[in-house]
Design an enzyme around this catalytic site. Structure first.
Site, PDB file in Angstrom:
ATOM      1  N   ARG A  94      10.325   9.317 -25.033  1.00  0.00           N
ATOM      2  CA  ARG A  94       9.425   8.782 -24.002  1.00  0.00           C
ATOM      3  C   ARG A  94      10.190   7.917 -23.009  1.00  0.00           C
ATOM      4  O   ARG A  94      11.137   7.218 -23.362  1.00  0.00           O
ATOM      5  CB  ARG A  94       8.324   7.934 -24.657  1.00  0.00           C
ATOM      6  N   MET A 105       8.309  11.284 -16.009  1.00  0.00           N
ATOM      7  CA  MET A 105       8.050  11.996 -17.244  1.00  0.00           C
ATOM      8  C   MET A 105       7.538  11.028 -18.282  1.00  0.00           C
ATOM      9  O   MET A 105       8.026   9.910 -18.381  1.00  0.00           O
ATOM     10  CB  MET A 105       9.349  12.620 -17.748  1.00  0.00           C
ATOM     11  N   ARG A 338       1.805  -3.355 -24.744  1.00  0.00           N
ATOM     12  CA  ARG A 338       2.219  -3.899 -23.440  1.00  0.00           C
ATOM     13  C   ARG A 338       1.074  -4.733 -22.891  1.00  0.00           C
ATOM     14  O   ARG A 338      -0.073  -4.578 -23.327  1.00  0.00           O
ATOM     15  CB  ARG A 338       2.574  -2.783 -22.466  1.00  0.00           C
ATOM     16  N   ARG A 618      -2.138 -18.923  21.174  1.00  0.00           N
ATOM     17  CA  ARG A 618      -0.995 -18.327  21.872  1.00  0.00           C
ATOM     18  C   ARG A 618      -1.406 -17.876  23.260  1.00  0.00           C
ATOM     19  O   ARG A 618      -2.474 -17.306  23.458  1.00  0.00           O
ATOM     20  CB  ARG A 618      -0.496 -17.122  21.070  1.00  0.00           C
ATOM     21  N   SER A 765       6.863 -20.409  15.192  1.00  0.00           N
ATOM     22  CA  SER A 765       6.094 -19.500  14.354  1.00  0.00           C
ATOM     23  C   SER A 765       6.787 -18.149  14.423  1.00  0.00           C
ATOM     24  O   SER A 765       6.963 -17.591  15.504  1.00  0.00           O
ATOM     25  CB  SER A 765       4.662 -19.396  14.879  1.00  0.00           C
ATOM     26  N   GLY A 767       7.259 -14.549  14.563  1.00  0.00           N
ATOM     27  CA  GLY A 767       6.470 -13.337  14.834  1.00  0.00           C
ATOM     28  C   GLY A 767       7.261 -12.172  14.288  1.00  0.00           C
ATOM     29  O   GLY A 767       8.001 -11.499  15.000  1.00  0.00           O
TER      30      GLY A 767
HETATM   31  C1  PEP Z   1       4.482 -10.752  15.906  1.00  0.00           C
HETATM   32  O1  PEP Z   1       5.143 -10.173  16.747  1.00  0.00           O
HETATM   33  O2  PEP Z   1       4.828 -10.872  14.724  1.00  0.00           O
HETATM   34  C2  PEP Z   1       3.184 -11.330  16.262  1.00  0.00           C
HETATM   35  C3  PEP Z   1       2.487 -12.027  15.377  1.00  0.00           C
HETATM   36  O3  PEP Z   1       2.714 -11.056  17.503  1.00  0.00           O
HETATM   37  P1  PEP Z   1       1.998  -9.686  17.902  1.00  0.00           P
HETATM   38  O4  PEP Z   1       1.758  -8.919  16.634  1.00  0.00           O
HETATM   39  O5  PEP Z   1       0.745 -10.075  18.579  1.00  0.00           O
HETATM   40  O6  PEP Z   1       3.003  -9.077  18.800  1.00  0.00           O
HETATM   41 MG    MG Z   2       4.645 -10.461  18.839  1.00  0.00          MG
END
Ligand code: PEP
Ligand code: MG
Length: 877
Positions: A94, A105, A338, A618, A765, A767
């Protein structure tokens, strides 16, 4: 020669060796050492599997030798011999990876049988029927699992014999029938493969081990790994174990059991078994198994013993156990234990109960629930019985979880109209765009042909908590004739389909959905997660409704409010368009003046929903052409509506055309070209905050975020523009209001120069949607098209838009965080890309010291739990 050891006898291992021995092997070893009856055996390690691949898919000499040595030990302890006619050893083979993994498998039983040993078994057990029954099972399993001959072909033979004999059940076949079947099976094998069924047990064993290793890389296993974040280089172990026979008559049997109910978490043993049967009979549904309780009458001693060991195992592992057992002529064996798979509701109840029972600490309990599992307690789901009966007709990406069923419509407008008429609607689109928002809101579910996990449809649907299957290439949509096709079947407007956003499956017709019941355990459990975690969790929300939902789910603020979604609202779009086609600053400011009160109202709604929680808003991000039509006809209509000439509007549309809008005139670039847009937005943000503060008394500190910055001077330019407006208003209003201006880090250059950027930015932040797109250099909207080839060729193992690429994009995040802190030690750091709701990415954010993650409302509980788990695994101050 290396001194690595590739094969471990069960008595040589233990539960902590899961990485090396796989889950099954480690637990078999642990049980052996706990004195629980486990048939003797050994484990070929995951490292042997890795070596098998690096040696060009060959089991090398060292490993072969160790396997044979281990086999000899098992022969000695069992006093049986592989291939012996007098006293043959038979084994099961097994697979067992670190985590249980469907797709590979699974099991081969009765290995070691051949034309001689079958006679030995018959003599030894005084049961010819049993011997040949085992042999025919082995030939079928080996042929199917190891050699890839379709199981159906063997089943046809079996059915034919039963039919000729006029019987219904396998158990009604006698020894002679089974002998005949064995011969027919061997003939089939020869016909299919052009060679005889292998008679040498060692050859059988090596073929089987090879099959387990190569099944690690079969397509189903690869897909499963990708969906569950399992690295491809882990490999699987193989367990070889003396057979215990459940099919030796009425004092034998086999079954499976859970120490608690895996559906509800109830503390009651839950299991099934079959008398006189082998493992696969229970699963295959050939005969209906009996509830475990009945074993108490059938074999009371075995029952008592089983219950004692089950309890012992649960106490030992301090978790609900899922066990397999076999009874061979009244003697009980455990073949597996388990931590059992369970529904999210059961997981929550069990975690809370185990703490109450004193078996776990809260920290340990927190690790017992898979964060992604919480999805299912937050969204409606299909009735499991109904779903079992249904067959998926197509599948796409599981873009936003939940279960939806309704009539298909092909435009946002129709979705809206039919929704208003009281119908449940599924919106089917090639892809969605911001104009579809209202149709999306009106829909129970969204199905798109194109687009990945961060496509418009996926992001927006997740934000709204609406079920969505995206990138479903299996269907072809004809938007003109309002139909779509899956294979032969054509669907018209108004036909019913069902979507499962948690699996990506699409079903014909209606499947019953059930509303989730969030029991009290969920609340208790999440409160523990909140006590533990250090990383804060905010939400991405653009409307008061989403914001309120997120607060209900525990969001501690808004990490990203995308203002463009507000620009697309039906009552705004004329003014937005007017602003875009404006010929002069004056015209543009006129249009903006119309937008100002509406934006202010938007922000007031959001601040009120969030009370004193921080809110990051934003500035406008998307390219302006998104707000204008592209089709001739639509341009004509709009020109009429706007009272300008077709040529004039067409000229605007043309001038806005971009070859690569993702890298075009968007983000802060808009504010650099048209500072008046940023000014209007800044005014709305601050006036709304002052209004809510005055009326509600909330102490609001707005956070204004500038998107798509790559250079400190552009950041400074936009910052100065908005600061001037904001400071003027604050002074005029004579109010003491603090605010922050920060930036998104979503362009690699911003990450690289983060120490400079931090001179102007009070917060970052990340993105990571754009940062991933720009670091990899592929478009977030188009990558889904070719990423599958990358998965197939093992170049990438997961979608970097879903799970943060820690080695590349993550390195930029880490570096930018450190650089930012060098310049501004108290800089606030967050993430607002889609990764903010992905558990492994949340863990990464915790580890690099971000202050918060921000994700769509329905993922907030997932992020809270992931953050708590990250803290337990790697405590930070
Ligand atoms: C990003 O780019 O991660 C973001 C949060 O902005 P958007 O998705 O609006 O481009
Ligand atoms: Mg973005």
């Amino acid at each position: 020669m290396s001194n690595k050891k590739y094969v471990y006898l069960f008595q040589e291992g233990n539960a902590s060796m899961r990485n090396l021995l796989g889950g099954k092997g480690a637990n078999l070893a642990e049980m052996t050492n706990l004195g629980i009856p486990v048939p003797e055996g050994f484990t070929v390690t995951t490292e042997a599997c890795v070596k098998y691949y690096s040696d060009g898919k060959k089991i090398g000499e060292e490993i072969s030798r160790e396997i044979v040595q281990a086999l000899r030990v098992v022969e000695q302890t069992t006093e049986k011999k592989f291939g012996s006619k007098e006293n043959p050893l038979l084994v099961s083979v097994r697979s067992g990876a670190r985590v249980s993994m469907p797709g590979m498998m699974d099991t081969i039983l009765n290995l070691g049988l051949n034309d001689d040993t079958v006679e030995g078994v018959a003599k030894l057990t005084n049961n010819i029927r049993f011997a040949y029954d085992s042999y025919r099972r082995f030939i079928q399993m080996f042929s199917d699992v190891v050699m890839g001959i379709e199981k159906r072909k063997f089943e046809n033979i079996l059915d034919q014999v039963k039919e000729e004999k006029g019987v219904k059940f396998d158990t009604e076949l006698d020894a002679n029938d089974l002998k005949g079947i064995v011969n027919k099976f061997k003939e089939l094998y020869k016909k299919e493969l052009g060679k005889d069924f292998p008679q040498n047990p060692e050859e059988q064993l090596f073929e089987a081990v090879t099959a387990v290793f190569s099944s690690w890389d079969n397509p189903r296993a690869i897909v499963y790994r990708r969906l569950n974040d399992i690295p491809g280089d882990w490999g699987t172990a193989v367990n070889v174990q003396r057979m215990a026979f459940g099919n030796m008559g009425n004092t034998s049997g086999t079954g499976v059991a859970f120490t608690r109910d895996p559906a509800t978490g109830e503390k009651t043993i839950f299991g099934e078994y079959l008398i006189n049967a082998q493992g696969e009979d229970v699963v295959a549904g050939v005969r209906t198994p009996q509830p475990l309780k009945k074993l108490q009458q059938d074999l009371p001693e075995c029952y008592e013993k089983f219950m004692g060991i089950a309890q012992k195992l649960e106490n030992h592992y301090r978790d609900m156990q899922d066990m397999e057992f076999t009874i061979e002529q009244g003697k009980l064996y455990f073949l597996q234990t388990r931590n059992g798979k369970r529904t999210a509701e059961a997981a929550l109840k069990i975690a809370v109960d185990l703490v109450k029972e004193g078996l776990l600490t809260k920290d340990e309990a927190i690790l017992k629930v898979e964060p992604k599992q919480l999805d299912s307690v937050l969204h409606p789901t299909f009735d499991t019985q109904e779903l079992k009966k249904a067959k998926a007709i197509a599948s796409g990406l599981p873009a936003s979880p939940g279960a939806a069923c309704g009539k298909v419509y092909f435009t946002a407008e129709e979705a809206k109209v039919h929704h208003q008429a009281g119908e449940d609607v599924i919106l089917v689109r090639l892809e969605t765009s911001p104009e579809d928002i209202e149709g999306m809101v009106a829909s129970e579910g969204i199905l798109t042909v194109r687009g990945g996990m961060t496509s418009h449809a996926a992001v927006v649907a997740r934000g709204m908590g609406t079920c969505c299957v995206a990138g479903c290439g299996d269907i072809s949509v004809d938007e003109q004739s309002k139909t779509f096709q899956i294979g032969e079947k054509k669907f018209n407007e108004g036909d019913y389909i069902s979507l499962d956003g948690s699996t990506g499956n699409v079903y014909d017709g209606r499947i019953k959905a059930v509303e989730p019941e969030i029991s009290g355990h969920f609340g208790t459990f999440m409160a523990w997660a909140d006590e533990i975690r250090k990383l804060k969790v905010r939400t991405n929300a653009d409307t008061p409704k989403d914001a309120k939902q997120a607060v209900k789910f525990g969001a501690q603020g808004i990490g990203l409010c995308r203002t463009e979604h507000m620009f697309f609202e039906e009552d705004r779009i004329p003014a937005v368009r007017e602003m875009i086609v404006a010929k002069s600053l004056e015209q543009r400011e006129n249009a903006l003046a119309k937008l100002l009160p509406m934006q202010r109202e938007d922000f007031i709604g959001i601040y009120e929903a969030m009370e004193e929680r921080p809110v990051t808003i934003r500035l406008l991000d998307p390219p302006l052409h998104e707000f204008l039509p592209s089709e001739e006809e639509d341009i004509e209509d709009l020109a009429k509506e706007m009272g300008i000439s077709y040529e004039e509007l067409k000229a605007s549309v043309d001038s806005l055309h971009e070859f690569n809008p993702m890298m075009g005139h968007r983000g802060c670039r808009l504010a650099v070209s048209y500072p008046e847009i940023a000014r209007m937005q800044a005014r709305a943000i601050i006036e709304a905050a002052i209004d809510v503060r005055r009326r509600k008394g909330y102490n609001i500190m707005p956070e204004i975020m500038i998107p798509l910055v790559g250079e400190i001077k552009e950041l400074k330019f936009v910052k100065d523009t908005i600061k001037e407006v904001v400071d003027q208003i604050i002074e005029k209003e004579n109010i003491n209001m603090e605010y922050k201006i920060g930036t998104m880090i979503e362009i690699p250059r911003a990450a690289i120069t983060a120490d400079e950027i931090a001179k102007e930015a009070e917060f970052f932040s990340f993105g990571t949607n754009d940062l991933t797109q720009m670091t990899f250099g592929f478009s977030r909207d188009d990558a889904a098209k070719f990423l599958n080839y990358y998965y197939d060729n093992k170049i990438y193992e997961f979608d970097p838009f879903q799970k943060l690429d820690q080695n590349g994009v993550g390195k930029l995040v880490k570096m930018a965080s450190e650089l930012g802190k060098q310049t501004r030690p108290d800089i606030k750091l967050g993430i607002c890309g889609e990764h903010g709701g992905d558990p492994s990415s949340v863990e990464f954010c915790h580890n690099v010291g971000l202050n918060y993650v921000s994700c769509s409302p329905y993922r907030v509980p997932i992020a809270r739990l992931a953050a708590a788990q990250a803290q337990v695994k790697n405590p930070r101050q």
